[in-house]
Scaffold this motif. Structure first.
Motif, PDB file in Angstrom:
ATOM      1  N   ALA A 135      -8.025  40.815   8.544  1.00  0.00           N
ATOM      2  CA  ALA A 135      -8.571  41.683   7.487  1.00  0.00           C
ATOM      3  C   ALA A 135      -9.907  41.128   6.988  1.00  0.00           C
ATOM      4  N   ILE A 136      -9.991  39.814   6.859  1.00  0.00           N
ATOM      5  CA  ILE A 136     -11.256  39.189   6.453  1.00  0.00           C
ATOM      6  C   ILE A 136     -12.328  39.443   7.511  1.00  0.00           C
ATOM      7  N   SER A 137     -11.976  39.237   8.772  1.00  0.00           N
ATOM      8  CA  SER A 137     -12.930  39.452   9.865  1.00  0.00           C
ATOM      9  C   SER A 137     -13.385  40.899   9.930  1.00  0.00           C
ATOM     10  N   LEU A 138     -12.470  41.805   9.697  1.00  0.00           N
ATOM     11  CA  LEU A 138     -12.800  43.232   9.681  1.00  0.00           C
ATOM     12  C   LEU A 138     -13.810  43.532   8.578  1.00  0.00           C
ATOM     13  N   SER A 139     -13.600  42.959   7.423  1.00  0.00           N
ATOM     14  CA  SER A 139     -14.526  43.156   6.307  1.00  0.00           C
ATOM     15  C   SER A 139     -15.901  42.560   6.615  1.00  0.00           C
ATOM     16  N   ILE A 140     -15.923  41.399   7.230  1.00  0.00           N
ATOM     17  CA  ILE A 140     -17.192  40.764   7.589  1.00  0.00           C
ATOM     18  C   ILE A 140     -17.955  41.635   8.580  1.00  0.00           C
ATOM     19  N   GLU A 141     -17.256  42.137   9.591  1.00  0.00           N
ATOM     20  CA  GLU A 141     -17.918  43.000  10.578  1.00  0.00           C
ATOM     21  C   GLU A 141     -18.424  44.289   9.937  1.00  0.00           C
ATOM     22  N   ALA A 142     -17.664  44.835   8.994  1.00  0.00           N
ATOM     23  CA  ALA A 142     -18.123  46.039   8.279  1.00  0.00           C
ATOM     24  C   ALA A 142     -19.383  45.730   7.481  1.00  0.00           C
ATOM     25  N   SER A 143     -19.448  44.540   6.914  1.00  0.00           N
ATOM     26  CA  SER A 143     -20.655  44.129   6.181  1.00  0.00           C
ATOM     27  C   SER A 143     -21.841  43.980   7.123  1.00  0.00           C
ATOM     28  N   GLU A 144     -21.596  43.443   8.313  1.00  0.00           N
ATOM     29  CA  GLU A 144     -22.675  43.331   9.296  1.00  0.00           C
ATOM     30  C   GLU A 144     -23.174  44.716   9.714  1.00  0.00           C
ATOM     31  N   LEU A 145     -22.273  45.674   9.774  1.00  0.00           N
ATOM     32  CA  LEU A 145     -22.664  47.057  10.048  1.00  0.00           C
ATOM     33  C   LEU A 145     -23.582  47.576   8.937  1.00  0.00           C
ATOM     34  N   LEU A 146     -23.224  47.291   7.713  1.00  0.00           N
ATOM     35  CA  LEU A 146     -24.019  47.744   6.573  1.00  0.00           C
ATOM     36  C   LEU A 146     -25.426  47.151   6.549  1.00  0.00           C
ATOM     37  N   GLU A 147     -25.566  45.940   7.057  1.00  0.00           N
ATOM     38  CA  GLU A 147     -26.880  45.299   7.048  1.00  0.00           C
ATOM     39  C   GLU A 147     -27.939  46.138   7.754  1.00  0.00           C
ATOM     40  N   HIS A 148     -27.544  46.902   8.748  1.00  0.00           N
ATOM     41  CA  HIS A 148     -28.509  47.719   9.490  1.00  0.00           C
ATOM     42  C   HIS A 148     -29.010  48.910   8.684  1.00  0.00           C
ATOM     43  N   PHE A 149     -28.309  49.234   7.607  1.00  0.00           N
ATOM     44  CA  PHE A 149     -28.714  50.336   6.741  1.00  0.00           C
ATOM     45  C   PHE A 149     -29.442  49.850   5.484  1.00  0.00           C
ATOM     46  N   GLN A 150     -29.293  48.557   5.188  1.00  0.00           N
ATOM     47  CA  GLN A 150     -29.874  48.024   3.959  1.00  0.00           C
ATOM     48  C   GLN A 150     -31.389  48.175   3.967  1.00  0.00           C
ATOM     49  N   TRP A 151     -31.916  48.688   2.872  1.00  0.00           N
ATOM     50  CA  TRP A 151     -33.350  48.858   2.624  1.00  0.00           C
ATOM     51  C   TRP A 151     -33.998  49.900   3.549  1.00  0.00           C
ATOM     52  N   ARG A 152     -33.191  50.751   4.158  1.00  0.00           N
ATOM     53  CA  ARG A 152     -33.711  51.818   5.016  1.00  0.00           C
ATOM     54  C   ARG A 152     -33.037  53.130   4.631  1.00  0.00           C
ATOM     55  N   SER A 153     -33.681  54.207   4.937  1.00  0.00           N
ATOM     56  CA  SER A 153     -33.001  55.489   4.793  1.00  0.00           C
ATOM     57  C   SER A 153     -31.974  55.588   5.919  1.00  0.00           C
ATOM     58  N   SER A 154     -31.019  56.448   5.741  1.00  0.00           N
ATOM     59  CA  SER A 154     -30.011  56.651   6.786  1.00  0.00           C
ATOM     60  C   SER A 154     -30.674  57.054   8.098  1.00  0.00           C
TER      61      SER A 154
END
Length: 110
Positions: A28-47
Motif C-alpha cells: 500500500a505504501i509502494s502504491l501510494s509512492i508510485e501514485a505520487s510519482e505519477l502526479l509529479e508529471h502533472f505538477q506545475w503544468r496544465s493537464s
C-alpha cells in the motif's frame, strides 16, 4: 482482467522471489509512492501540457501503480474483477445517472 497479463506480472515477482517482501502495508505504501510519482508529471503544468509532453512517462508510472495494485490484490487474496464489479455496483447506487449526469458533485451533494 486478462489472466495472461496477471500471470505475467505475478511470474515476474515470483521469479525474483520478491513475494516474501510483499505484505499489505508495504505494498500500500509502494502504491501510494508510485501514485505520487505519477502526479509529479502533472505538477506545475496544465493537464494538456503534461499529457502532450509527458505521455510516455505518465504511462510508465501508471503501469507501476497498476502492477502494485495487482501485487496488493494477490497478497490479500482479492479477486480484482470481483472487487471492481462490487465497487461499480456501489458507485451506481451512489451516483444514479438521473442525479449525477454531467455533474461533478460528490454523492452526498446530489
Amino acid at each position: 482482467m486478462n489472466d495472461e497479463l496477471l500471470r505475467k506480472v505475478l511470474d515476474f515477482r515470483d521469479s525474483r522471489d520478491w513475494g516474501k517482501f510483499h505484505n499489505a502495508k508495504d505494498l500500500a505504501i509502494s502504491l501510494s509512492i508510485e501514485a505520487s510519482e505519477l502526479l509529479e508529471h502533472f505538477q506545475w503544468r496544465s493537464s494538456e501540457e503534461a499529457v502532450h509532453h509527458r505521455k510516455v512517462q505518465i504511462a510508465e508510472e501508471l503501469a507501476d501503480v497498476l502492477i502494485y495494485s495487482i501485487y496488493l490484490a494477490d497478497t490479500m487474496d482479492l479477486n480484482i474483477e470481483k472487487i471492481i464489479y462490487e465497487k461499480m455496483k456501489k458507485n451506481e447506487e451512489k451516483y444514479p445517472v438521473e442525479k449525477s449526469y454531467g455533474r461533478m458533485n460528490k454523492y452526498t451533494e446530489l
